[in-house]
Scaffold this motif. Structure first.
Motif, PDB file in Angstrom:
ATOM      1  N   LEU A 174       1.025  -0.993   0.079  1.00 33.50           N
ATOM      2  CA  LEU A 174      -0.210  -0.058  -0.015  1.00 33.50           C
ATOM      3  C   LEU A 174       0.802   1.245   0.098  1.00 33.50           C
ATOM      4  CD1 LEU A 174      -2.760  -0.990   2.558  1.00 33.50           C
ATOM      5  CD2 LEU A 174      -3.077  -0.764   0.109  1.00 33.50           C
ATOM      6  N   PRO A 175       0.534   2.356  -0.657  1.00 31.61           N
ATOM      7  CA  PRO A 175       1.292   3.617  -0.601  1.00 31.61           C
ATOM      8  C   PRO A 175       1.497   4.035   0.870  1.00 31.61           C
ATOM      9  CG  PRO A 175      -0.379   3.495  -2.640  1.00 31.61           C
ATOM     10  CD  PRO A 175      -0.750   2.514  -1.516  1.00 31.61           C
ATOM     11  N   PHE A 176       2.582   4.630   0.965  1.00 31.55           N
ATOM     12  CA  PHE A 176       2.764   5.401   2.351  1.00 31.55           C
ATOM     13  C   PHE A 176       2.726   4.337   3.546  1.00 31.55           C
ATOM     14  CE2 PHE A 176      -0.433   8.087  -0.129  1.00 31.55           C
ATOM     15  CZ  PHE A 176       0.651   9.096  -0.548  1.00 31.55           C
ATOM     16  N   THR A 177       2.987   3.052   3.287  1.00 27.23           N
ATOM     17  CA  THR A 177       2.901   2.239   4.516  1.00 27.23           C
ATOM     18  C   THR A 177       4.309   1.648   4.608  1.00 27.23           C
ATOM     19  OG1 THR A 177       2.114   0.274   3.130  1.00 27.23           O
ATOM     20  CG2 THR A 177       0.532   1.669   4.373  1.00 27.23           C
ATOM     21  N   ASN A 178       5.196   1.991   3.393  1.00 25.90           N
ATOM     22  CA  ASN A 178       6.451   1.310   3.446  1.00 25.90           C
ATOM     23  C   ASN A 178       7.818   2.148   3.922  1.00 25.90           C
ATOM     24  OD1 ASN A 178       5.171   0.747   0.239  1.00 25.90           O
ATOM     25  ND2 ASN A 178       4.973  -0.786   1.726  1.00 25.90           N
ATOM     26  N   GLY A 179       7.564   3.238   3.558  1.00 24.36           N
ATOM     27  CA  GLY A 179       8.579   4.290   3.996  1.00 24.36           C
ATOM     28  C   GLY A 179       8.899   4.408   5.429  1.00 24.36           C
ATOM     29  N   PRO A 180       7.989   4.808   6.156  1.00 22.21           N
ATOM     30  CA  PRO A 180       7.987   4.783   7.766  1.00 22.21           C
ATOM     31  C   PRO A 180       8.484   3.798   8.409  1.00 22.21           C
ATOM     32  CG  PRO A 180       5.975   6.033   6.894  1.00 22.21           C
ATOM     33  CD  PRO A 180       6.344   5.208   5.814  1.00 22.21           C
ATOM     34  N   PRO A 181       8.165   2.569   8.326  1.00 21.46           N
ATOM     35  CA  PRO A 181       8.727   1.450   9.016  1.00 21.46           C
ATOM     36  C   PRO A 181      10.208   1.206   8.415  1.00 21.46           C
ATOM     37  CG  PRO A 181       6.879   0.736   7.479  1.00 21.46           C
ATOM     38  CD  PRO A 181       6.879   2.160   7.467  1.00 21.46           C
ATOM     39  N   SER A 182      10.331   1.564   7.139  1.00 22.37           N
ATOM     40  CA  SER A 182      11.824   1.233   6.521  1.00 22.37           C
ATOM     41  C   SER A 182      12.813   2.326   7.352  1.00 22.37           C
ATOM     42  CB  SER A 182      11.781   1.482   5.221  1.00 22.37           C
ATOM     43  OG  SER A 182      10.953   0.377   4.665  1.00 22.37           O
ATOM     44  N   LEU A 183      12.358   3.532   7.464  1.00 23.94           N
ATOM     45  CA  LEU A 183      13.128   4.621   8.122  1.00 23.94           C
ATOM     46  C   LEU A 183      13.437   4.179   9.478  1.00 23.94           C
ATOM     47  CD1 LEU A 183      14.459   7.518   7.900  1.00 23.94           C
ATOM     48  CD2 LEU A 183      12.079   8.399   8.616  1.00 23.94           C
ATOM     49  N   ALA A 184      12.397   3.642  10.222  1.00 27.85           N
ATOM     50  CA  ALA A 184      12.669   3.225  11.725  1.00 27.85           C
ATOM     51  C   ALA A 184      13.580   2.009  11.662  1.00 27.85           C
ATOM     52  CB  ALA A 184      11.093   2.673  12.035  1.00 27.85           C
ATOM     53  N   CYS A 185      13.492   0.907  10.804  1.00 27.21           N
ATOM     54  CA  CYS A 185      14.599   0.011  10.685  1.00 27.21           C
ATOM     55  C   CYS A 185      15.989   0.442  10.567  1.00 27.21           C
ATOM     56  CB  CYS A 185      14.236  -0.991   9.673  1.00 27.21           C
ATOM     57  SG  CYS A 185      12.839  -1.982  10.176  1.00 27.21           S
ATOM     58  N   ALA A 186      16.018   1.579   9.603  1.00 28.18           N
ATOM     59  CA  ALA A 186      17.412   2.060   9.137  1.00 28.18           C
ATOM     60  C   ALA A 186      17.925   3.059  10.231  1.00 28.18           C
ATOM     61  CB  ALA A 186      17.404   3.185   7.920  1.00 28.18           C
ATOM     62  N   ILE A 187      17.294   3.544  11.101  1.00 28.58           N
ATOM     63  CA  ILE A 187      17.583   4.557  12.185  1.00 28.58           C
ATOM     64  C   ILE A 187      18.249   3.466  13.084  1.00 28.58           C
ATOM     65  CG2 ILE A 187      16.992   5.920  14.088  1.00 28.58           C
ATOM     66  CD1 ILE A 187      14.965   7.279  12.312  1.00 28.58           C
ATOM     67  N   MET A 188      17.466   2.547  13.829  1.00 28.13           N
ATOM     68  CA  MET A 188      17.692   1.430  14.668  1.00 28.13           C
ATOM     69  C   MET A 188      19.109   0.747  14.372  1.00 28.13           C
ATOM     70  SD  MET A 188      14.584  -0.007  16.369  1.00 28.13           S
ATOM     71  CE  MET A 188      13.706  -0.821  14.832  1.00 28.13           C
ATOM     72  N   ALA A 189      19.430   0.341  12.890  1.00 26.12           N
ATOM     73  CA  ALA A 189      20.345  -0.270  12.442  1.00 26.12           C
ATOM     74  C   ALA A 189      21.642   0.363  12.682  1.00 26.12           C
ATOM     75  CB  ALA A 189      20.186  -0.589  11.003  1.00 26.12           C
ATOM     76  N   MET A 190      21.451   1.705  12.285  1.00 30.59           N
ATOM     77  CA  MET A 190      22.649   2.787  12.538  1.00 30.59           C
ATOM     78  C   MET A 190      22.969   3.035  13.643  1.00 30.59           C
ATOM     79  SD  MET A 190      21.710   5.684   9.279  1.00 30.59           S
ATOM     80  CE  MET A 190      23.394   6.432   9.659  1.00 30.59           C
ATOM     81  N   GLY A 191      21.838   3.045  14.767  1.00 31.92           N
ATOM     82  CA  GLY A 191      22.417   3.117  16.029  1.00 31.92           C
ATOM     83  C   GLY A 191      23.128   2.060  16.575  1.00 31.92           C
ATOM     84  N   LEU A 192      22.706   0.835  16.240  1.00 32.40           N
ATOM     85  CA  LEU A 192      23.424  -0.413  16.570  1.00 32.40           C
ATOM     86  C   LEU A 192      24.956  -0.320  16.101  1.00 32.40           C
ATOM     87  CD1 LEU A 192      20.806  -3.337  16.272  1.00 32.40           C
ATOM     88  CD2 LEU A 192      21.571  -2.372  18.224  1.00 32.40           C
ATOM     89  N   LEU A 193      24.884  -0.071  14.736  1.00 33.83           N
ATOM     90  CA  LEU A 193      26.468   0.156  14.073  1.00 33.83           C
ATOM     91  C   LEU A 193      27.358   0.877  14.742  1.00 33.83           C
ATOM     92  CD1 LEU A 193      25.523  -0.072  10.290  1.00 33.83           C
ATOM     93  CD2 LEU A 193      26.833  -1.825  11.651  1.00 33.83           C
ATOM     94  N   GLU A 194      26.868   2.056  15.442  1.00 31.99           N
ATOM     95  CA  GLU A 194      27.746   3.337  15.748  1.00 31.99           C
ATOM     96  C   GLU A 194      27.616   3.156  17.567  1.00 31.99           C
ATOM     97  OE1 GLU A 194      29.828   4.833  14.161  1.00 31.99           O
ATOM     98  OE2 GLU A 194      29.002   3.916  12.329  1.00 31.99           O
ATOM     99  N   GLU A 195      26.724   2.164  17.953  1.00 27.93           N
ATOM    100  CA  GLU A 195      26.648   2.115  19.372  1.00 27.93           C
ATOM    101  C   GLU A 195      25.869   3.248  20.004  1.00 27.93           C
ATOM    102  OE1 GLU A 195      30.153   0.586  21.550  1.00 27.93           O
ATOM    103  OE2 GLU A 195      29.941  -1.345  20.602  1.00 27.93           O
ATOM    104  N   ASP A 196      24.723   3.732  19.400  1.00 27.53           N
ATOM    105  CA  ASP A 196      24.146   5.131  19.844  1.00 27.53           C
ATOM    106  C   ASP A 196      22.807   4.768  20.284  1.00 27.53           C
ATOM    107  OD1 ASP A 196      22.928   7.358  20.102  1.00 27.53           O
ATOM    108  OD2 ASP A 196      23.824   8.212  18.218  1.00 27.53           O
ATOM    109  N   SER A 197      22.868   4.747  21.686  1.00 30.43           N
ATOM    110  CA  SER A 197      21.561   4.322  22.247  1.00 30.43           C
ATOM    111  C   SER A 197      20.410   5.162  22.079  1.00 30.43           C
ATOM    112  CB  SER A 197      21.486   4.280  23.855  1.00 30.43           C
ATOM    113  OG  SER A 197      22.027   5.350  24.436  1.00 30.43           O
ATOM    114  N   ARG A 198      20.724   6.520  21.818  1.00 34.32           N
ATOM    115  CA  ARG A 198      19.787   7.327  21.513  1.00 34.32           C
ATOM    116  C   ARG A 198      19.150   7.046  19.864  1.00 34.32           C
ATOM    117  NH1 ARG A 198      21.713  13.430  23.569  1.00 34.32           N
ATOM    118  NH2 ARG A 198      22.284  12.800  25.900  1.00 34.32           N
ATOM    119  N   ALA A 199      19.935   6.792  19.263  1.00 31.34           N
ATOM    120  CA  ALA A 199      19.368   6.482  17.636  1.00 31.34           C
ATOM    121  C   ALA A 199      18.579   5.089  17.936  1.00 31.34           C
ATOM    122  CB  ALA A 199      20.762   6.204  16.667  1.00 31.34           C
ATOM    123  N   VAL A 200      19.003   4.309  18.473  1.00 28.92           N
ATOM    124  CA  VAL A 200      18.085   2.976  18.825  1.00 28.92           C
ATOM    125  C   VAL A 200      16.811   3.464  19.230  1.00 28.92           C
ATOM    126  CG1 VAL A 200      17.793   0.778  19.935  1.00 28.92           C
ATOM    127  CG2 VAL A 200      20.008   1.485  19.016  1.00 28.92           C
TER     128      VAL A 200
END
Length: 233
Positions: A174-200
């Motif tokens: 569905l339109p508009f249902t793919n981007g926001p959860p993908s962005l959430a996954c990307a932010i958490m993944a970057m937080g894990l990569l850089e050990e940034d608890s605030r990003a997670v």
């Protein structure tokens, strides 16, 4: 865009066999630190020596950072400012598999062979990365090492489990249902990569908002369908 690679990833023995060179190792910065995620993905997309690159080759190229970078890579296509029908399951299913293995504590991602042999043109990968990379770079400006209980190994498993749920939302066509959860996954993944608890934590909050948006859209469509049926009868 994606199709089964014609090049076998299994080694073949024989006197006349020409062995392909191994995938390039992830580059490092001059101070010995890994390059930022955005720079690493651009480096891979621009310098890959073959005309096609398979998912299996990407996993080997990213090495120890495979989980976080694969999550970001599978999230990137859905961050493009356009809706392309059919992309959601193509990238959402591998995203769910990678997140599930992170939740189960696998030491490295192990995609099924039917997925690792899927490949794309180097130019297509470069197009996806270059168009979506501004999102990653905006996030990188605010990320720095801030370790806490949210960046320990048990937290990795919780992030993986949460990522599986968000990936299921990504798969919904569905339109508009793919981007926001993908962005959430990307932010958490970057937080894990850089050990940034605030990003997670920020990624988790974005995931909650994405969940609310997705169910609102699904509920709205269901209500419209019921009204249409009521008008017919």
């Amino acid at each position: 865009m994606l199709e089964t690679s014609e090049v076998s990833l299994r080694p073949v023995s024989g006197p006349m066999t020409e062995v392909a060179p191994p995938p390039p190792s992830p580059p490092e910065g001059g101070n010995g630190r890994h390059l930022p995620v955005s720079a690493l993905m651009l480096e891979l997309a621009r310098t890959w020596p073959k005309p096609r690159i398979s998912l299996g080759e990407m996993i080997h190229a990213f090495g120890a950072r495979g989980y976080g970078i694969l999550i970001i890579l599978f999230a990137l296509p859905n961050l493009l400012p356009i809706y392309i029908p059919g992309w959601s399951p193509i990238f959402g299913i591998p995203l769910a598999i990678v997140c599930l293995q992170l939740a189960l504590g696998y030491p490295e991602p192990r995609l099924p062979r039917v997925l690792t042999e899927r490949s794309m043109k180097r130019e297509d990968l470069q197009m996806i990365v270059e168009k979506a990379i501004p999102w990653v770079q905006r996030i990188e400006r605010f990320i720095r090492p801030r370790p806490s209980v949210l960046t320990e190994w048990k937290a990795d498993r919780l992030v993986g489990a949460y990522g599986v749920f968000l990936a299921c939302l990504v798969i919904i066509p569905l339109p508009f249902t793919n981007g926001p959860p993908s962005l959430a996954c990307a932010i958490m993944a970057m937080g894990l990569l850089e050990e940034d608890s605030r990003a997670v934590a920020a990624g988790a909050v974005v995931g909650l908002l994405a969940t609310a948006l997705t169910f609102t859209i699904i509920g709205g469509l269901f209500w419209v369908a019921l009204r249409a049926i009521g008008l017919m009868f």
